[in-house]
Write a protein that holds these residues in place. Structure first.
Motif, PDB file in Angstrom:
ATOM      1  N   GLY A 105       0.795  -1.224   0.000  1.00 46.70           N
ATOM      2  CA  GLY A 105       0.000   0.000   0.000  1.00 46.70           C
ATOM      3  C   GLY A 105       0.826   1.272   0.000  1.00 46.70           C
ATOM      4  N   LEU A 106       2.143   1.130   0.045  1.00 50.58           N
ATOM      5  CA  LEU A 106       3.010   2.306   0.184  1.00 50.58           C
ATOM      6  C   LEU A 106       2.969   3.233  -1.027  1.00 50.58           C
ATOM      7  N   VAL A 107       3.106   2.682  -2.214  1.00 51.57           N
ATOM      8  CA  VAL A 107       3.149   3.536  -3.417  1.00 51.57           C
ATOM      9  C   VAL A 107       1.818   4.259  -3.638  1.00 51.57           C
ATOM     10  N   PRO A 108       0.686   3.552  -3.628  1.00 51.95           N
ATOM     11  CA  PRO A 108      -0.574   4.293  -3.806  1.00 51.95           C
ATOM     12  C   PRO A 108      -0.821   5.289  -2.675  1.00 51.95           C
ATOM     13  N   GLY A 109      -0.514   4.904  -1.443  1.00 49.65           N
ATOM     14  CA  GLY A 109      -0.685   5.815  -0.306  1.00 49.65           C
ATOM     15  C   GLY A 109       0.185   7.050  -0.440  1.00 49.65           C
ATOM     16  N   PHE A 110       1.428   6.853  -0.878  1.00 55.43           N
ATOM     17  CA  PHE A 110       2.335   7.991  -1.062  1.00 55.43           C
ATOM     18  C   PHE A 110       1.821   8.911  -2.159  1.00 55.43           C
ATOM     19  N   ILE A 111       1.368   8.349  -3.261  1.00 55.80           N
ATOM     20  CA  ILE A 111       0.874   9.175  -4.373  1.00 55.80           C
ATOM     21  C   ILE A 111      -0.322  10.012  -3.929  1.00 55.80           C
ATOM     22  N   VAL A 112      -1.263   9.387  -3.231  1.00 56.70           N
ATOM     23  CA  VAL A 112      -2.446  10.105  -2.753  1.00 56.70           C
ATOM     24  C   VAL A 112      -2.041  11.176  -1.740  1.00 56.70           C
ATOM     25  N   ALA A 113      -1.171  10.820  -0.800  1.00 53.21           N
ATOM     26  CA  ALA A 113      -0.736  11.775   0.221  1.00 53.21           C
ATOM     27  C   ALA A 113       0.020  12.948  -0.403  1.00 53.21           C
ATOM     28  N   PHE A 114       0.896  12.659  -1.355  1.00 52.49           N
ATOM     29  CA  PHE A 114       1.661  13.718  -2.012  1.00 52.49           C
ATOM     30  C   PHE A 114       0.718  14.664  -2.752  1.00 52.49           C
ATOM     31  N   PHE A 115      -0.272  14.098  -3.445  1.00 53.22           N
ATOM     32  CA  PHE A 115      -1.273  14.900  -4.146  1.00 53.22           C
ATOM     33  C   PHE A 115      -1.994  15.837  -3.168  1.00 53.22           C
ATOM     34  N   PHE A 116      -2.517  15.267  -2.068  1.00 53.34           N
ATOM     35  CA  PHE A 116      -3.227  16.094  -1.096  1.00 53.34           C
ATOM     36  C   PHE A 116      -2.302  17.134  -0.470  1.00 53.34           C
ATOM     37  N   ASP A 117      -1.085  16.730  -0.146  1.00 46.83           N
ATOM     38  CA  ASP A 117      -0.134  17.648   0.472  1.00 46.83           C
ATOM     39  C   ASP A 117       0.117  18.853  -0.428  1.00 46.83           C
ATOM     40  N   VAL A 118       0.521  18.577  -1.656  1.00 43.44           N
ATOM     41  CA  VAL A 118       0.948  19.649  -2.562  1.00 43.44           C
ATOM     42  C   VAL A 118      -0.224  20.464  -3.124  1.00 43.44           C
ATOM     43  N   LEU A 119      -1.297  19.781  -3.515  1.00 49.73           N
ATOM     44  CA  LEU A 119      -2.363  20.474  -4.241  1.00 49.73           C
ATOM     45  C   LEU A 119      -3.561  20.900  -3.401  1.00 49.73           C
ATOM     46  N   VAL A 120      -3.726  20.333  -2.206  1.00 47.73           N
ATOM     47  CA  VAL A 120      -4.935  20.629  -1.443  1.00 47.73           C
ATOM     48  C   VAL A 120      -4.632  21.241  -0.072  1.00 47.73           C
ATOM     49  N   VAL A 121      -3.741  20.650   0.683  1.00 47.35           N
ATOM     50  CA  VAL A 121      -3.568  21.014   2.094  1.00 47.35           C
ATOM     51  C   VAL A 121      -2.555  22.128   2.329  1.00 47.35           C
ATOM     52  N   SER A 122      -1.465  22.106   1.622  1.00 48.04           N
ATOM     53  CA  SER A 122      -0.325  22.975   1.927  1.00 48.04           C
ATOM     54  C   SER A 122      -0.658  24.471   1.985  1.00 48.04           C
ATOM     55  N   ILE A 123      -1.268  24.991   0.954  1.00 46.65           N
ATOM     56  CA  ILE A 123      -1.512  26.442   0.898  1.00 46.65           C
ATOM     57  C   ILE A 123      -2.495  26.898   1.986  1.00 46.65           C
ATOM     58  N   PRO A 124      -3.666  26.252   2.120  1.00 47.57           N
ATOM     59  CA  PRO A 124      -4.559  26.682   3.213  1.00 47.57           C
ATOM     60  C   PRO A 124      -3.942  26.495   4.606  1.00 47.57           C
ATOM     61  N   ALA A 125      -3.206  25.401   4.798  1.00 47.07           N
ATOM     62  CA  ALA A 125      -2.585  25.154   6.111  1.00 47.07           C
ATOM     63  C   ALA A 125      -1.602  26.269   6.457  1.00 47.07           C
ATOM     64  N   LYS A 126      -0.802  26.678   5.489  1.00 50.24           N
ATOM     65  CA  LYS A 126       0.166  27.757   5.735  1.00 50.24           C
ATOM     66  C   LYS A 126      -0.539  29.089   5.964  1.00 50.24           C
ATOM     67  N   LYS A 127      -1.600  29.356   5.213  1.00 52.77           N
ATOM     68  CA  LYS A 127      -2.364  30.592   5.425  1.00 52.77           C
ATOM     69  C   LYS A 127      -2.953  30.629   6.827  1.00 52.77           C
ATOM     70  N   ILE A 128      -3.528  29.509   7.262  1.00 57.99           N
ATOM     71  CA  ILE A 128      -4.103  29.438   8.609  1.00 57.99           C
ATOM     72  C   ILE A 128      -3.014  29.594   9.655  1.00 57.99           C
ATOM     73  N   ALA A 129      -1.892  28.891   9.470  1.00 56.91           N
ATOM     74  CA  ALA A 129      -0.796  28.951  10.444  1.00 56.91           C
ATOM     75  C   ALA A 129      -0.268  30.383  10.596  1.00 56.91           C
ATOM     76  N   PHE A 130      -0.120  31.103   9.478  1.00 53.17           N
ATOM     77  CA  PHE A 130       0.394  32.472   9.545  1.00 53.17           C
ATOM     78  C   PHE A 130      -0.643  33.443  10.093  1.00 53.17           C
ATOM     79  N   ALA A 131      -1.920  33.054  10.090  1.00 55.24           N
ATOM     80  CA  ALA A 131      -2.973  33.905  10.650  1.00 55.24           C
ATOM     81  C   ALA A 131      -3.152  33.674  12.150  1.00 55.24           C
ATOM     82  N   LEU A 132      -2.578  32.599  12.668  1.00 54.45           N
ATOM     83  CA  LEU A 132      -2.710  32.300  14.101  1.00 54.45           C
ATOM     84  C   LEU A 132      -1.930  33.308  14.938  1.00 54.45           C
ATOM     85  N   PRO A 133      -2.385  33.532  16.158  1.00 55.62           N
ATOM     86  CA  PRO A 133      -1.685  34.495  17.027  1.00 55.62           C
ATOM     87  C   PRO A 133      -0.433  33.870  17.673  1.00 55.62           C
TER      88      PRO A 133
END
Length: 155
Positions: free
Chosen positions: A42-70
């Motif tokens: 399950g490593l290769v499919p899991g990595f591909i899905v995780a990399f996709f979510f990391d780069v294209l879905v989660v990263s930008i909003p997560a960083k925006k939220i983190a920089f907006a935190l006090p």
């Protein structure tokens, strides 16, 4: 923290791979299904899905939220904790969905399975990222800066 695109891609890849293999092992152990065959199967499919979510879905909003935190943005450790925590929350949200779907499919019990998976994964993923994977990957990134292959070139 990464200082250019090559470093960012390298860092994302090693963090993603480390978290996928660790969380896959954890989930297989939880379900009494751990074997090297299951882990690596399950490593290769899991990595591909995780990399996709990391780069294209989660990263930008997560960083925006983190920089907006006090938090004190002048303190590198505070920002590392904020960004890493927001990334873990987003990744656990999506990867728990992926895991439940892969194991059980989309059934009438999906939400109850998902809530259980999300909470168990968050309990493991947050300290794993903050205390083990993140520091080791930042150390690897720092050591890799000694070589020239991660440096940006003007050619």
């Amino acid at each position: 923290m990464p200082q250019n695109k090559k470093e960012g891609l390298f860092f994302t890849t090693i963090v993603c791979f480390s978290m996928v293999i660790s969380m896959s092992a954890y989930n297989l152990l939880l379900h009494g299904q751990f074997s090297l065959g299951n882990l690596f199967g399950g490593l290769v499919p899991g990595f591909i899905v995780a990399f996709f979510f990391d780069v294209l879905v989660v990263s930008i909003p997560a960083k925006k939220i983190a920089f907006a935190l006090p938090v004190n943005k002048e303190k590198k450790l505070h920002m590392i904790i904020a960004v890493s925590s927001c990334m873990v929350l987003g990744m656990v949200f999506f990867m728990s969905m992926y895991g439940v779907f892969m194991q059980f499919g989309f059934t009438e019990n999906f939400m109850s399975y998902y809530i259980g998976a999300f909470s168990k994964n968050l309990i493991m993923a947050l300290p794993l990222q903050l205390l083990v994977v993140g520091p080791i990957c930042r150390m690897i990134l720092s050591m890799s800066r000694q070589t020239s292959w991660l440096k940006e070139t003007n050619s």
